[in-house]
Scaffold this active site. Structure first.
Site, mmCIF file in Angstrom:
data_model
loop_
_atom_site.group_PDB
_atom_site.id
_atom_site.type_symbol
_atom_site.label_atom_id
_atom_site.label_comp_id
_atom_site.label_asym_id
_atom_site.label_seq_id
_atom_site.Cartn_x
_atom_site.Cartn_y
_atom_site.Cartn_z
ATOM 1 N N ASP A 1 -20.144 17.936 140.698
ATOM 2 C CA ASP A 1 -21.119 19.024 140.667
ATOM 3 C C ASP A 1 -20.980 19.837 141.950
ATOM 4 O O ASP A 1 -20.269 19.453 142.883
ATOM 5 C CB ASP A 1 -22.514 18.407 140.558
ATOM 6 C CG ASP A 1 -23.618 19.432 140.356
ATOM 7 O OD1 ASP A 1 -23.315 20.558 139.924
ATOM 8 O OD2 ASP A 1 -24.786 19.096 140.633
ATOM 9 N N ASP B 1 -26.833 24.262 134.948
ATOM 10 C CA ASP B 1 -28.281 24.095 135.065
ATOM 11 C C ASP B 1 -29.019 25.077 134.155
ATOM 12 O O ASP B 1 -29.595 26.075 134.605
ATOM 13 C CB ASP B 1 -28.705 24.292 136.519
ATOM 14 C CG ASP B 1 -28.149 23.206 137.424
ATOM 15 O OD1 ASP B 1 -27.752 22.152 136.905
ATOM 16 O OD2 ASP B 1 -28.111 23.415 138.653
ATOM 17 N N GLU C 1 -18.415 24.877 143.288
ATOM 18 C CA GLU C 1 -17.995 26.296 143.222
ATOM 19 C C GLU C 1 -17.313 26.789 144.511
ATOM 20 O O GLU C 1 -16.541 27.748 144.406
ATOM 21 C CB GLU C 1 -19.204 27.196 142.929
ATOM 22 C CG GLU C 1 -19.779 27.031 141.543
ATOM 23 C CD GLU C 1 -20.497 25.711 141.347
ATOM 24 O OE1 GLU C 1 -20.386 25.128 140.250
ATOM 25 O OE2 GLU C 1 -21.127 25.228 142.299
#
Length: 877
Positions: free
Chosen positions: A422, A572, A425
């Protein structure tokens, strides 16, 4: 054009984006020294006039290379003559082999104009791409190229986004710059970058255009003032590296794309089971209680997940010694494994800058990103001040392998079965310029204080070890907290501003002027690759732990080709009906167009409070995506399926169907890993000439055989389902539905039900009954459902292996064919164990293929007891 670009004004503090008047005077290029043979074309491109230097310095000398790689694929690259400009590294995206194509045999033709240089790509006489729509601009920090499109085109792709599956064609901008995008807003850049679009033109075929460029970019789709449709690339750097590919239909086009970016990874059989997670499980006891509650409710739970809660102060490669002590964690995992269940935890890329093993070893190897002056680059994420692994560092794989081997050690550590990555990015909570991440962490309570420690579980969990049972000293009550919320280039503030919804390029992420180890790539160029490089390294680390086992890895951030390594959850999302709906389009795009077939949304939504009705509908819908997980956020109500009787009922029904179909799913998924033929797909993939399917992103096909038509509106008990000109059969009753290319209203659909129809011409192998685990399921016998086409024929197949080995070897690979009343079974019968077909259900069309009336013999079940060990033929009529 001017009007659409003015809408792109960036967020606070950035300069105004360029408009049409900024670039219309740019001179373009002139082609010379053209060399052409049957396999390729090369040329020099020279700036055709005075440089305009709009958003950087115009490069005067370029090179053109055109390769006829296969009969269906054309490669066109325009790069700088000195090859100093950044190109996507082959270590990240390996280049496809040139193949044995030729100009004379190719379905695609490359044509050009010398001055000003432009090119077209044609399929027969049809123009697919025409760069004469604007002058070519190639500057140090800005590239622009525009192509004409047909009127009202059917375009798809350009992910990741939550816009419609069919892209808007007026005043639309798709920005590609990976970011942490809580709530996955519409018309925004999200977690991943997939710079490929598909142009579907009905009976004339489908083609795709892939721009292999990892720089930030805006892609505009709009019309000129005189109404001509166009698509325009505006990138912050790199080169124009295009792959054009074509197919007679969208399915074939997707298969062609898989040859360019790589076939997806095969997943283990168990990974297609149901998964449960939550951000906010306070301790190991609560995790165990969730496992127990699913069992008590009779809802099959294949895999239990734990979010960052298990870590000590949110630090990767640590356990909270009070709430998730190693002894009890090993007992929990042991319990799951003893019951044929699995366990997965999260690992983030950012490593806490503190005295912990992961950071200390990383510092020793100097594998973390450094600033321009050689100091450690720091951000602020969940554990507070953090360092970021440099995935380009030559020692990064060794470091990552070591951390995984030690922390996830089967003998002494947390013996995970899969991995969840997670925040890659990469996310950084500290806004740019993050000059003091230490103070930011203090001001924002990073990491947040954990809940009070409990000495034991609050209530009995029959079947769990003794120290998971209640003790008299327990008195704490959980009080959840809410989430905290090239030389001369300007690598921080480039002249052209893409429409990054986070603002400046470096805001809430790694600074874009960071230079990586190894080849010295700038983060400015490689930002969009960070998540996929973590995925690749994580797959390597998981395989290092267990070399013979297929690793399940689910990631948030992706780039083209990520499916070779990982699956993807859609981030999310929120507990909203519109996000329930858009999850369909998102999953279809990833599975079919981006070749990331292990994909799904957080069922019932991650953020906000779900409702009983929404969760019941989503429990059914999620069962018909490939990755099926319930997951929600700290501070919201619990949404485990057993929380409401109707949701539990919906989940039990949907999982029963999913598990009975699991070998059908597994077989189709396997085929995608071998050929790229998509499993989860939009309706127009199977009906490419039916225009009514082209914009339908609320129904979809689960494999080629099953049409899913979920209820998508709140408080509704009906759905207007579109049925193409074909024969379909109700999954539940076998009743035929003769599609006429029109909507059919399906009524009385309660919230525990999802409409499913079998497409005529299909033979579906199903298990004779469901099970609580996939291990138990594999012991069940088979049934065959034969659903004849309008011509009375049907076919299907079945692939079995051991379900887990990295090196796959079929234990059964057979084909089924039904024709003139006879069922034939043939194929490869190398197998272990008893695999039997206990019965065959033949669905009947009724007179003239019309809807059968009750009692009209909609289906007939024949007991067979066929041992799938040799070719077989049996009469069904």
């Amino acid at each position: 054009m001017l009007g659409s670009l003015l809408l792109l004004a960036p967020l606070a503090g950035a300069a105004v984006i360029g408009s049409r008047t900024d670039t219309k005077h740019c001179p373009g290029y002139k082609a010379s020294n053209i060399q052409e043979d049957d396999r390729s074309l090369t040329a020099d491109l020279t700036l055709a006039g005075q440089p305009c230097n709009t958003y950087g310095t115009d490069l005067k000398n370029l090179k053109l290379l055109v390769e006829y790689q296969t009969d269906e694929r054309l490669h066109v690259i325009i790069h700088d003559a000195d090859e100093q400009v950044y190109q996507v590294p082959e270590s990240v995206v390996p280049r496809v082999d040139g193949g044995d194509g030729s100009r004379t045999g190719s379905a695609l033709k490359f044509e050009y104009e010398e001055e000003p240089f432009s090119f077209t790509v044609k399929r027969d006489d049809e123009v697919l791409f025409d760069s004469s729509a604007s002058e070519l601009i190639f500057q140090s920090q800005y590239l622009k190229l525009r192509t004409w499109l047909p009127e009202d085109p059917y375009l798809y792709g350009l992910g990741e986004h939550t816009d419609p599956l069919r892209l808007p064609t007026t005043n639309y901008t798709r920005t590609l710059w990976n970011r942490d995008s809580y709530g996955i807003p519409e018309n925004s850049n999200l977690y991943g970058t997939h710079p490929v679009y598909y142009d579907h033109r009905g009976e004339s075929g489908t083609h795709g255009v892939f721009l292999l460029n990892s720089n930030g970019m805006d892609i505009h789709i709009d019309k000129t003032e005189d109404g001509k449709q166009y698509l325009e690339y505006n990138t912050l750097g790199g080169v124009f590296d295009f792959y054009f590919f074509t197919g007679s239909n969208p399915k074939e086009a997707s298969m062609e794309y898989s040859e360019i970016i790589g076939l997806p990874a095969m997943q283990s059989y168990w990974t297609f089971g149901f998964h449960q997670c939550r951000y906010g499980y306070r301790d190991v006891y609560q995790v165990a209680e969730v496992v127990y509650n699913y069992s008590k409710a009779g809802i099959p739970l294949e895999t239990m997940w734990t979010d960052i809660d298990y870590m000590e102060k949110r630090r990767v490669f640590t356990l909270d010694p009070d709430r998730f002590p190693i002894a009890k964690m090993r007992e929990l995992v042991g319990y799951l494994h003893d019951h044929d269940q699995h366990y997965i935890v999260m690992v983030d890329p950012a490593v806490s800058v503190s005295d912990n093993v992961g950071f200390n070893r990383g510092q020793e190897k100097e594998i973390f990103l450094q600033t321009q002056n050689g100091s450690l680059y720091k951000g602020a994420v969940w554990p507070g001040v953090t360092a970021y692994p440099d995935w380009f560092h030559p020692d990064i794989q060794e470091y990552w392998n070591t951390e995984f081997s030690d922390f996830f050690n089967a003998e002494t550590g947390v013996d995970i079965d899969g991995l969840w990555i997670d925040m890659n990015e990469a996310a950084n909570f500290c806004p740019y310029p993050c000059t003091n991440p230490e103070q930011y962490s203090i001001d924002n309570n990073l990491p947040p204080a954990p809940p009070p420690v409990r000495s034991s579980n609050p209530r009995p969990l029959p079947g769990f070890p003794a120290n998971f049972q209640p003790s008299a000293s327990h008195s704490q009550k959980r009080t959840p907290k809410k989430k905290v919320g090239l030389p001369g280039r300007d690598l921080i503030n480039p002249p052209y501003k893409i429409r990054n919804d986070a603002g400046s390029l470096s805001n809430k992420t790694i600074n874009t002027d960071i230079i990586h180890a190894g080849e010295g790539y700038a983060e400015y160029d490689t930002h969009n690759l960070y998540g996929t490089m973590m995925s690749s390294a994580s797959r390597g680390a998981m395989q290092h732990r267990r070399p013979s086992v297929r690793p399940l890895i689910i990631t948030r951030s992706t780039y083209a080709g990520a499916g070779q390594h990982v699956g993807h959850w859609l981030g999310d999302n929120l507990s909203q009906w519109k996000q329930y709906r858009i999850a369909i389009a998102q999953s279809l795009a990833f599975a079919s167009m981006f070749q990331v077939p292990m994909v799904g949304a957080d069922v019932c939504g991650f953020g906000g409070n779900t409702t009983e009705q929404l969760c019941a509908r989503w429990a059914s819908l999620g069962a018909f995506h490939t990755f099926y997980r319930n997951h929600n956020e700290l501070g919201n109500i619990g949404q485990e399926f057993y929380q409401w009787p109707s949701v539990a009922d919906s989940a039990r029904k949907a999982i029963d169907i999913r598990y009975r179909l699991l070998d059908y799913i597994y077989t189709s998924f396997y085929e995608q890993t071998k050929t790229g033929e998509p499993f989860l797909q939009p309706m127009f993939y199977l009906y490419p000439e039916d225009k009514n399917t082209f914009s339908n992103d609320l129904q979809f096909f689960y494999g080629d055989a099953i049409l899913v038509s979920p209820v998508t509106e709140e408080n509704s008990t009906s759905v207007d389902a579109y049925f193409p000109d074909d024969i379909f059969y109700d999954w539940y009753t076998g009743e035929p539905v003769r599609g006429r290319g029109a909507n059919v209203t399906l009524n009385n659909i309660d919230i525990t039900h999802i409409p499913l129809h079998i497409r005529g011409g299909s033979i579906i192998p199903v298990r004779s009954s469901s099970a609580m685990t996939t291990t138990e399921l594999r012991e069940k016998s088979f049934e065959l459902i034969v659903a004849p086409d309008l011509d009375g024929t049907a076919s299907g197949n079945l692939y079995l292996d051991d379900g887990d080995s990295l090196e796959q070897k079929a234990t059964l690979e057979v084909e089924f064919e039904y024709r003139k009343g006879m069922l034939r079974i043939d194929g490869k019968f190398e197998r272990h164990g008893n695999v039997r077909v206990e019965s065959v259900t033949l669905l009947a069309q009724g007179k003239h293929g019309s809807r059968s009336r009750s009692g009209d013999g909609a289906k007939k079940t024949i007991k067979t007891n066929i041992d799938l060990s040799e070719p077989t033929e049996i009469k069904l009529e």
